[in-house]
Design a protein around this motif. Structure first.
Motif, PDB file in Angstrom:
ATOM      1  N   GLY A 145      22.130  48.780  20.981  1.00 31.21           N
ATOM      2  CA  GLY A 145      21.190  48.148  21.899  1.00 31.21           C
ATOM      3  C   GLY A 145      20.449  46.948  21.350  1.00 31.21           C
ATOM      4  N   VAL A 146      20.678  46.613  20.085  1.00 25.24           N
ATOM      5  CA  VAL A 146      19.954  45.498  19.468  1.00 25.24           C
ATOM      6  C   VAL A 146      20.950  44.430  19.013  1.00 25.24           C
ATOM      7  CG1 VAL A 146      18.367  44.827  17.619  1.00 25.24           C
ATOM      8  CG2 VAL A 146      18.161  47.091  18.668  1.00 25.24           C
ATOM      9  N   PRO A 147      20.796  43.199  19.511  1.00 32.64           N
ATOM     10  CA  PRO A 147      21.676  42.124  19.039  1.00 32.64           C
ATOM     11  C   PRO A 147      21.478  41.866  17.546  1.00 32.64           C
ATOM     12  CG  PRO A 147      20.487  41.466  21.035  1.00 32.64           C
ATOM     13  CD  PRO A 147      19.870  42.749  20.554  1.00 32.64           C
ATOM     14  N   VAL A 148      22.559  41.583  16.854  1.00 34.12           N
ATOM     15  CA  VAL A 148      22.491  41.324  15.409  1.00 34.12           C
ATOM     16  C   VAL A 148      21.535  40.177  15.106  1.00 34.12           C
ATOM     17  CG1 VAL A 148      23.830  40.519  13.421  1.00 34.12           C
ATOM     18  CG2 VAL A 148      24.719  42.363  14.872  1.00 34.12           C
ATOM     19  N   TRP A 149      21.482  39.164  15.967  1.00 32.97           N
ATOM     20  CA  TRP A 149      20.578  38.044  15.674  1.00 32.97           C
ATOM     21  C   TRP A 149      19.138  38.522  15.579  1.00 32.97           C
ATOM     22  CZ3 TRP A 149      16.453  36.353  18.484  1.00 32.97           C
ATOM     23  CH2 TRP A 149      16.388  36.676  19.845  1.00 32.97           C
ATOM     24  N   GLN A 150      18.763  39.525  16.361  1.00 31.28           N
ATOM     25  CA  GLN A 150      17.400  40.046  16.284  1.00 31.28           C
ATOM     26  C   GLN A 150      17.177  40.783  14.966  1.00 31.28           C
ATOM     27  OE1 GLN A 150      16.682  42.275  19.896  1.00 31.28           O
ATOM     28  NE2 GLN A 150      16.680  40.420  21.145  1.00 31.28           N
ATOM     29  N   MET A 151      18.194  41.448  14.481  1.00 34.61           N
ATOM     30  CA  MET A 151      18.084  42.108  13.177  1.00 34.61           C
ATOM     31  C   MET A 151      17.899  41.067  12.071  1.00 34.61           C
ATOM     32  SD  MET A 151      21.126  44.893  13.504  1.00 34.61           S
ATOM     33  CE  MET A 151      21.263  45.948  14.931  1.00 34.61           C
ATOM     34  N   LEU A 152      18.637  39.969  12.161  1.00 32.16           N
ATOM     35  CA  LEU A 152      18.536  38.915  11.158  1.00 32.16           C
ATOM     36  C   LEU A 152      17.165  38.247  11.194  1.00 32.16           C
ATOM     37  CD1 LEU A 152      22.121  37.502  11.646  1.00 32.16           C
ATOM     38  CD2 LEU A 152      21.271  38.711   9.625  1.00 32.16           C
ATOM     39  N   VAL A 153      16.641  38.015  12.388  1.00 30.91           N
ATOM     40  CA  VAL A 153      15.289  37.460  12.510  1.00 30.91           C
ATOM     41  C   VAL A 153      14.274  38.446  11.934  1.00 30.91           C
ATOM     42  CG1 VAL A 153      13.493  36.762  14.154  1.00 30.91           C
ATOM     43  CG2 VAL A 153      15.839  35.921  14.421  1.00 30.91           C
TER      44      VAL A 153
END
Length: 157
Positions: A110-118
């Motif tokens: 449910g979480v885009p990887v870009w949000q994890m990277l941010v």
């Protein structure tokens, strides 16, 4: 978010972390090793946690099966911490060019990887701010750490 934007925020993260690390030389060892200053951590432990979190996220995103926890090791010296950051940054330098827009856009649980990277960069911001506050109290401010300062410095070349 695109890969070039991810690379930009990771470059900012390194720039800001280096600014904090650059004012540590000659620090009173009791300031470095003190505990229970911010929650259960002191300056050294805060910066070690920042490193550990960065390492764990990278390993997790690369699916290496490793989960480093330098927080569980004896507190390194300032120089040892710098050396560990250099190793981590070399690993990031090897990994980031392989990151694709498709990977950045992938949704995991449910979480885009870009949000994890941010999140990785934002998490570092929190701990740099804690460290900067403690260092400023010791007369060792790392100066401005804002992303816009990095962007302006970069634009000025």
């Amino acid at each position: 978010m695109q890969t070039d934007e991810i690379r930009f925020i990771f470059a900012y993260d390194r720039w800001a972390t280096r600014r904090v690390l650059s004012v540590l030389d000659g620090l009173d060892p009791t300031v470095w090793t003190r505990t229970d200053v911010v929650g259960e951590r002191g300056l050294g432990a805060i910066l070690v946690h920042q490193l550990g979190a960065s390492e764990r996220w990278r390993h997790g995103l690369q699916d290496t099966g490793e989960s480093p926890e330098p927080e569980l090791e004896p507190l390194p010296t300032i120089e040892e911490l710098r050396e560990r950051w250099d190793v981590e940054w070399a690993a990031v330098d090897a990994w980031l060019p392989t990151v694709t827009d498709a990977f950045v856009g992938y949704v995991h649980e449910g979480v885009p990887v870009w949000q994890m990277l941010v999140h990785v960069v934002n998490h570092g911001t929190q701990h740099r701010a804690e460290a900067a506050t403690l260092l400023t109290a010791e007369g060792r401010s790392p100066g401005e750490l804002d992303l816009i300062d990095y962007a302006e410095e970069r634009a000025a070349g």
